[in-house]
Scaffold this motif. Structure first.
Motif, mmCIF file in Angstrom:
data_model
loop_
_atom_site.group_PDB
_atom_site.id
_atom_site.type_symbol
_atom_site.label_atom_id
_atom_site.label_comp_id
_atom_site.label_asym_id
_atom_site.label_seq_id
_atom_site.Cartn_x
_atom_site.Cartn_y
_atom_site.Cartn_z
ATOM 1 N N LEU A 194 0.820 -1.210 0.000
ATOM 2 C CA LEU A 194 0.000 0.000 0.000
ATOM 3 C C LEU A 194 0.856 1.264 0.000
ATOM 4 N N THR A 195 1.998 1.231 0.665
ATOM 5 C CA THR A 195 2.843 2.433 0.742
ATOM 6 C C THR A 195 3.818 2.562 -0.419
ATOM 7 N N THR A 196 3.859 1.588 -1.303
ATOM 8 C CA THR A 196 4.830 1.635 -2.404
ATOM 9 C C THR A 196 4.702 2.893 -3.258
ATOM 10 N N PRO A 197 3.497 3.296 -3.711
ATOM 11 C CA PRO A 197 3.414 4.521 -4.531
ATOM 12 C C PRO A 197 3.974 5.743 -3.806
ATOM 13 N N MET A 198 3.644 5.889 -2.531
ATOM 14 C CA MET A 198 4.142 7.024 -1.763
ATOM 15 C C MET A 198 5.658 6.978 -1.630
ATOM 16 N N ARG A 199 6.201 5.811 -1.303
ATOM 17 C CA ARG A 199 7.638 5.684 -1.084
ATOM 18 C C ARG A 199 8.431 5.939 -2.360
ATOM 19 N N VAL A 200 7.943 5.415 -3.468
ATOM 20 C CA VAL A 200 8.621 5.600 -4.750
ATOM 21 C C VAL A 200 8.615 7.069 -5.145
ATOM 22 N N GLN A 201 7.473 7.727 -4.989
ATOM 23 C CA GLN A 201 7.377 9.133 -5.369
ATOM 24 C C GLN A 201 8.238 10.006 -4.457
ATOM 25 N N ALA A 202 8.258 9.702 -3.173
ATOM 26 C CA ALA A 202 9.054 10.487 -2.228
ATOM 27 C C ALA A 202 10.540 10.398 -2.555
ATOM 28 N N ALA A 203 11.003 9.198 -2.899
ATOM 29 C CA ALA A 203 12.410 9.036 -3.255
ATOM 30 C C ALA A 203 12.724 9.800 -4.537
ATOM 31 N N LYS A 204 11.819 9.748 -5.495
ATOM 32 C CA LYS A 204 12.015 10.457 -6.763
ATOM 33 C C LYS A 204 12.080 11.963 -6.551
ATOM 34 N N ASP A 205 11.210 12.474 -5.653
ATOM 35 C CA ASP A 205 11.126 13.913 -5.423
ATOM 36 C C ASP A 205 12.069 14.393 -4.320
#
Length: 367
Positions: A311-322
């Motif tokens: 469930l947290t994968t989209p948030m974690r991936v975007q946070a690392a990217k940004d």
């Protein structure tokens, strides 16, 4: 009882002899933060490099190991989690978690919680095929069959324990060394049962001597060891080696996002928090806006592992990217502020030399 100054390092030097090391410093096998460059640097400095293979399939494990051996002929540890029982799913609760997470990142797909884990038996088989010096366990114990297979190939088994009870169980199951993990450690807490992780929170310098006194195998100290002072304290309490995770993450070889590395350098012990917010398993990270919000009374309860991880994968991936620290999965131990931005080899050398100096030891030329 702490060992006399003259003999405090005897277990450490015996450990070095047994495992072909020049210094008793082990890189923590941090899943997702075990680049080959970092492991090779630690191993080439005379310590033990490591890789947490939790998210790797068999081919990835063998490829990583091949790349490591192209850079180092030093000692290597591979690690994975012993699987938890299948999680109980609750669609309504997961929907509330998805809505909460959407405030911190992209919308969460309806099927995000269906995340699966890599086949455990296949991982163990690949680790054995890779022939590291050590295979370690966390979140439980390997089966008697797996242990027999490891030892048949000359591979030692290190077992992470968060309590004396777990340490005794690991020794009884054939562990060659116990990794005593204090509650100060960054990343996931290695309790055998997920429900015990938040209840049995024991600090390293209470846990370590108790385990040393209880078992006959070497004990490795991990959790809050980030410089020579922490290492010397661990050796004085009977540790045969120290294992460092957060203490290595600011090195250039770790290559973590800059915003995470910078935050580690200014972190105080109270700036970390243990939560289930990222994966569903208790883990210690930097205290950020997301982790604080996730622990608020009105926040939805995290789903169990590995559902919450999915469930947290989209948030974690975007946070690392940004490079957005506030919603990044920024693991950190309580001694993060002691972590140095020096090359990993320098960190390892300084920890060992400094601990010998603190304990009044005469450095042995072999070490």
């Amino acid at each position: 009882m702490a060992l006399p100054r003259s003999s405090a390092l005897a277990p450490a030097k015996a450990f070095c002899e047994a495992f072909g090391l020049r210094c008793p410093v082990i890189m923590a096998p941090m899943a997702g933060s075990s680049p080959v460059a970092l492991a090779a640097a630690v191993a080439n400095a005379g310590g033990m490099g490591s890789c947490g293979v939790l998210a790797m399939g068999p081919e990835q494990i063998l490829q990583w190991t091949s790349e490591f051996r192209a850079k180092s002929q030093g000692q290597l540890q591979l690690n994975t989690w012993v699987p938890d029982p299948s999680p109980h799913r609750d669609a309504a609760k997961e929907q509330r978690v998805r809505e909460f997470l959407a405030r911190w990142g992209p919308e969460v797909p309806a099927d995000a919680g269906d995340a699966t884990i890599v086949d455990f038996d296949a991982q163990v088989a690949a680790m054995i095929e890779a022939r590291p010096a050590v295979i370690s366990s966390i979140m439980g114990l390997y089966s008697a069959k797996h242990v027999e297979q490891m030892k048949a190939h000359g591979i030692k088994w290190f077992a992470v324990a968060t309590t004396v009870h777990e340490a005794l169980a690991a020794e009884g199951a054939g562990a060659d060394a116990i990794v005593a993990q204090g509650m100060e450690a960054g990343g996931h807490r290695g309790a055998f049962k997920a429900e015990d992780a938040a209840r049995d929170l024991v600090g390293l310098f209470s846990l370590l001597p108790a385990i040393v006194d209880a078992v006959r195998v070497p004990v490795i100290a991990t959790g809050g060891v980030a410089d020579a002072r922490g290492a010397a304290a661990a050796f004085a309490l009977g540790a045969s080696a120290v294992q460092m995770g957060t203490g290595l993450l600011r090195s250039p070889e770790a290559a973590i996002p800059r915003v995470w590395a910078d935050a580690l350098g200014t972190s105080r012990p109270e700036d970390t928090v243990a939560s289930r917010a990222f994966s569903g398993r208790l883990g210690r990270s930097l205290k950020t806006a997301y982790t604080v919000a996730s622990l608020a009374p009105e926040a939805p309860e995290p789903a169990p592992y590995p559902v919450q991880r999915g469930l947290t994968t989209p948030m974690r991936v975007q946070a690392a990217k940004d490079q957005r620290l506030e919603s990044m999965m920024a693991w950190a131990g309580q001694s993060a502020g002691l972590a140095s931005a020096k090359p990993a080899a320098e960190i390892v050398a300084e920890v060992w030399a400094g601990s010998q100096d603190i304990l009044g030891a005469v450095p042995d030329s072999k070490y």
